[in-house]
Each structure stands twice: as structure tokens, then as C-alpha cells.
Design an enzyme around this catalytic site. Structure first.
Site, PDB file in Angstrom:
ATOM      1  N   GLY A   8      73.423  10.203  27.632  1.00  0.00           N
ATOM      2  CA  GLY A   8      72.796  10.074  26.310  1.00  0.00           C
ATOM      3  C   GLY A   8      71.640  11.056  26.192  1.00  0.00           C
ATOM      4  O   GLY A   8      70.602  10.763  25.589  1.00  0.00           O
ATOM      5  N   GLY A  11      69.906  12.281  22.664  1.00  0.00           N
ATOM      6  CA  GLY A  11      69.238  11.337  21.765  1.00  0.00           C
ATOM      7  C   GLY A  11      67.733  11.571  21.689  1.00  0.00           C
ATOM      8  O   GLY A  11      67.203  12.513  22.290  1.00  0.00           O
ATOM      9  N   ASP A  34      76.412  13.793  27.353  1.00  0.00           N
ATOM     10  CA  ASP A  34      76.438  13.061  26.078  1.00  0.00           C
ATOM     11  C   ASP A  34      77.873  13.100  25.553  1.00  0.00           C
ATOM     12  O   ASP A  34      78.712  13.813  26.107  1.00  0.00           O
ATOM     13  CB  ASP A  34      75.468  13.707  25.068  1.00  0.00           C
ATOM     14  CG  ASP A  34      74.897  12.668  24.104  1.00  0.00           C
ATOM     15  OD1 ASP A  34      75.712  12.014  23.414  1.00  0.00           O
ATOM     16  OD2 ASP A  34      73.667  12.490  24.044  1.00  0.00           O
ATOM     17  N   ILE A  35      78.126  12.340  24.466  1.00  0.00           N
ATOM     18  CA  ILE A  35      79.485  12.378  23.903  1.00  0.00           C
ATOM     19  C   ILE A  35      79.668  13.581  22.980  1.00  0.00           C
ATOM     20  O   ILE A  35      80.771  13.870  22.545  1.00  0.00           O
ATOM     21  CB  ILE A  35      79.852  11.070  23.157  1.00  0.00           C
ATOM     22  CG1 ILE A  35      78.750  10.689  22.169  1.00  0.00           C
ATOM     23  CG2 ILE A  35      80.133   9.945  24.122  1.00  0.00           C
ATOM     24  CD1 ILE A  35      79.161   9.569  21.234  1.00  0.00           C
ATOM     25  N   ARG A  36      78.546  14.240  22.625  1.00  0.00           N
ATOM     26  CA  ARG A  36      78.638  15.473  21.809  1.00  0.00           C
ATOM     27  C   ARG A  36      77.883  16.590  22.487  1.00  0.00           C
ATOM     28  O   ARG A  36      76.910  16.339  23.199  1.00  0.00           O
ATOM     29  CB  ARG A  36      78.030  15.228  20.420  1.00  0.00           C
ATOM     30  CG  ARG A  36      79.045  14.638  19.495  1.00  0.00           C
ATOM     31  CD  ARG A  36      78.501  14.330  18.112  1.00  0.00           C
ATOM     32  NE  ARG A  36      78.995  13.010  17.708  1.00  0.00           N
ATOM     33  CZ  ARG A  36      78.313  11.882  17.793  1.00  0.00           C
ATOM     34  NH1 ARG A  36      77.079  11.881  18.250  1.00  0.00           N
ATOM     35  NH2 ARG A  36      78.845  10.738  17.426  1.00  0.00           N
ATOM     36  N   TYR A 138      72.076  -5.720  19.470  1.00  0.00           N
ATOM     37  CA  TYR A 138      71.352  -4.745  20.312  1.00  0.00           C
ATOM     38  C   TYR A 138      70.374  -5.488  21.238  1.00  0.00           C
ATOM     39  O   TYR A 138      70.347  -5.260  22.449  1.00  0.00           O
ATOM     40  CB  TYR A 138      70.616  -3.773  19.389  1.00  0.00           C
ATOM     41  CG  TYR A 138      69.608  -2.857  20.049  1.00  0.00           C
ATOM     42  CD1 TYR A 138      69.995  -1.864  20.934  1.00  0.00           C
ATOM     43  CD2 TYR A 138      68.244  -2.962  19.733  1.00  0.00           C
ATOM     44  CE1 TYR A 138      69.062  -1.008  21.503  1.00  0.00           C
ATOM     45  CE2 TYR A 138      67.310  -2.102  20.289  1.00  0.00           C
ATOM     46  CZ  TYR A 138      67.719  -1.137  21.188  1.00  0.00           C
ATOM     47  OH  TYR A 138      66.793  -0.292  21.743  1.00  0.00           O
TER      48      TYR A 138
HETATM   49  C1  AKB Z   1      65.072   0.142  17.156  1.00  0.00           C
HETATM   50  O1  AKB Z   1      64.315   0.104  16.170  1.00  0.00           O
HETATM   51  O2  AKB Z   1      66.196  -0.377  17.194  1.00  0.00           O
HETATM   52  C2  AKB Z   1      64.567   0.828  18.405  1.00  0.00           C
HETATM   53  C3  AKB Z   1      63.940  -0.138  19.339  1.00  0.00           C
HETATM   54  C4  AKB Z   1      62.650  -0.759  19.005  1.00  0.00           C
HETATM   55  O3  AKB Z   1      64.475  -0.398  20.373  1.00  0.00           O
HETATM   56  N1  AKB Z   1      63.633   1.857  18.059  1.00  0.00           N
END
Ligand code: AKB
Length: 312
Positions: A8, A11, A34-36, A138
Site C-alpha cells: 500500500g 497511499g 501497491d495494486i497500481r 473499517y
Molecule cells: C478515516 O477517517 O477513516 C481515517 C482514520 C481516522 O482512520 N483517516
């Protein structure tokens, strides 16, 4: 000699961490992936999708990798568009990295965590060890990832280290798909002389950090003696916290014409409302002497000066 694979690398964090690691260890010691393809190829680059465990293993063998920085992930807001895909990328990517680290006996692994692990039951400031009920996929994946890291450390001795980053503010590579992204966008609008429409409400307070502090923290944690570390889950990491209104007023001291309006995005607002507005990072400060350098005022000055140079 260390040989470091960055996954990654194109990024927001990867771009700047790669440059710092190249400077420290030399270009030939750093394998960016990275993937790109990157816009600008500096040093060694390999195309890699971290979900492809065979490809990961062959790169580790080809370059005799000793450390992996696994930065590839789908962030909070973007992750909500396709939760199953987000879980797959964020979780299975990490498991592939931990497995290769275990079998190939790598020296160290770095895994970024986030304030997204906190939730509405977390007190403020968020303590290192506390109640966590992340509301995004996430955040759920980052929390589970932290626990997998601790598990691999205890069960297999994999030396994996991690930080819970606040929102990261940088001028080199834009973030993508996060909830804290407004705190980068506002600087671009200020320098481009455009109106800024903010997707969070004016009083939404969140922890933030200028990228050079985040890069230094990452490198200091990775260099800290193993015996000094009391956790292999993510360390809380704090610099400053601010609301969109406070950041706007700080930037306006330098760019008096900047105008702001608020057009709330419900998804990102609800995510921000579920996160802690600040963190207690005493344990990072005690264990490996973490100390931030940039506050809101100095971050603002640096961001504006560097973006002006970039667009000059
Ligand atoms: C997000 O906003 O998702 C990220 C984080 C705080 O992990 N910047």
C-alpha cells in the site's frame, strides 16, 4: 541488513513513510508495492495485491524481506459502501501478512490501526485499554486486526507493532474515503482560493496529526527495543484535536478570504460522532518516549506553506 516491503505504498501514509524509510535504509533496502503503479517511480516497485498470498510469498523470497509495513486498507466512509469486500481486504490481507511473517520468520511487521476502533461507549479522552464498540466495518476490522496482531505475537512470537492514528493531515498525497479527510481538503481549497463545503458539522471534534509526526512515530515505534513495549495491539497516539470551525479560523488567520459552509454528510457525521474526540497516549509516551511536535497552529502554517510551493 534489513529489507523492507511496504504494502500500500502509494497511499497517503505509504508515500511519505516510503520516502522516510528509503532515506534511512537506502533505496535498495525498500520494496514499495501497491495494486497500481505509482505516478512517479522512486526505487524498487512491485505490483502486489495483498490478497494474493502466493504473490506475497514470492516477493518476500525474491528480495529476502525482513520486515513488512502493511498499510493497504479501505478506510471508514468508503468501507461502508461494501462491508463484505472491506472486511475481506482489511482482514484477509492482514492474515496473509501475519502468516508469511510467521513462516518466513520475519524480524518485524507494522500494522496501522486507527481511532476507528473506538465507539460510543468509549470515554473521552479514550484510554489505551477501554470499552470499544466500533460502528464501521473499517473500525471492526482494525480492532479485530489489533487482536490478531497480539495473538500472533503471543502464540508465534511475530514481532508486530501498531499505532492507533488520528486523522492524518498531509500535503503530498491526498487521503481517500476517510471521515477525517475534510481536514486535508480545507487546506487545498484555501490555497486554491475556493469556497470550502464541509461534510461534518462545525463543532465535530476529532483527533488530528500532521504527517511528519505520524511518520516519525511509526519509525520510532519500529525502532524501539522489544522489551520496552507493553502492548502489540495498537498504541494510542495523540497530537491535537480540533473542530472544523476551529481549523477554519486558524487557516483564516493566514488566508482571510477563505469561506466555509456546512453541508452535512449523514454517514460521515455519524461515524465522526461515534469516535472519541481525543485520546490518552500516556502509555506510548512512557514505553517508547513518544512526543508530538506539531499542534494545530504549526500544522496550519506548514500545510499552507508547502501547498503554496506545490501549486506555485
Ligand atoms: C478515516 O477517517 O477513516 C481515517 C482514520 C481516522 O482512520 N483517516
Amino acid at each position: 541488513m534489513e529489507k523492507i516491503l511496504i504494502i500500500g505504498a502509494n497511499g497517503q501514509l505509504g508515500t511519505e513513510l516510503s520516502a522516510a524509510l528509503q532515506q534511512k535504509y537506502g533505496q535498495n533496502a525498500i520494496i514499495r508495492s501497491d495494486i497500481r503503479k505509482p505516478q512517479e517511480e522512486v526505487g524498487i516497485f512491485e505490483m502486489l495485491n495483498v490478497l494474493d498470498a502466493d504473490a506475497l510469498l514470492s516477493i518476500v523470497k525474491k528480495y529476502e524481506i525482513t520486515q513488512i509495513y502493511h498499510l493497504a486498507a479501505i478506510l471508514s466512509a468508503k468501507g461502508e459502501e461494501n462491508p463484505i469486500q472491506t472486511w475481506n481486504i482489511n482482514m484477509n490481507g492482514l492474515l496473509n501478512v501475519l502468516e508469511v511473517a510467521r513462516h518466513e520468520k520475519l524480524n518485524k511487521v507494522y500494522y496501522p490501526s486507527s481511532i476507528a476502533v473506538f465507539g460510543t461507549t468509549t470515554p473521552s479522552p479514550a484510554p489505551q485499554y477501554t470499552s470499544m464498540n466500533p460502528s464501521t466495518i473499517y473500525g471492526i476490522s482494525k480492532r479485530a486486526g489489533e487482536q490478531w496482531c497480539e495473538y500472533y505475537f503471543n502464540k508465534y512470537g511475530v514481532d508486530v507493532r501498531s499505532l492507533r492514528y488520528p486523522g492524518l493531515i498531509s500535503y503530498k498525497t491526498p487521503p481517500g474515503g476517510g471521515t477525517t479527510d475534510y481536514a486535508v481538503d480545507i487546506f487545498y481549497k484555501a490555497v486554491e482560493g475556493e469556497h470550502f463545503s464541509c461534510f461534518l458539522s462545525e463543532n465535530t471534534r476529532l483527533p488530528m496529526m500532521y504527517m511528519p509526526d505520524a511518520v516519525r512515530a511509526t519509525m520510532e515505534l519500529m525502532e524501539a527495543p522489544k522489551e520496552s513495549l507493553s502492548t502489540h495491539e495498537g498504541y494510542n497516539l495523540n497530537a491535537f484535536d480540533c473542530t472544523p470551525k476551529e481549523l477554519y479560523h486558524e487557516i483564516k488567520k493566514h488566508v482571510p478570504n477563505l469561506e466555509i459552509s456546512y453541508k452535512i454528510d449523514e454517514l460521515r457525521q455519524s461515524i465522526a460522532d461515534s469516535w472519541s474526540d481525543t485520546m490518552n497516549d500516556d502509555i506510548a509516551r512512557q514505553d517508547w518516549n513518544w512526543n508530538h511536535k506539531f499542534d494545530m497552529e504549526s500544522t496550519t502554517k506548514e500545510m499552507l506553506a508547502n501547498l503554496k510551493k506545490k501549486f506555485a
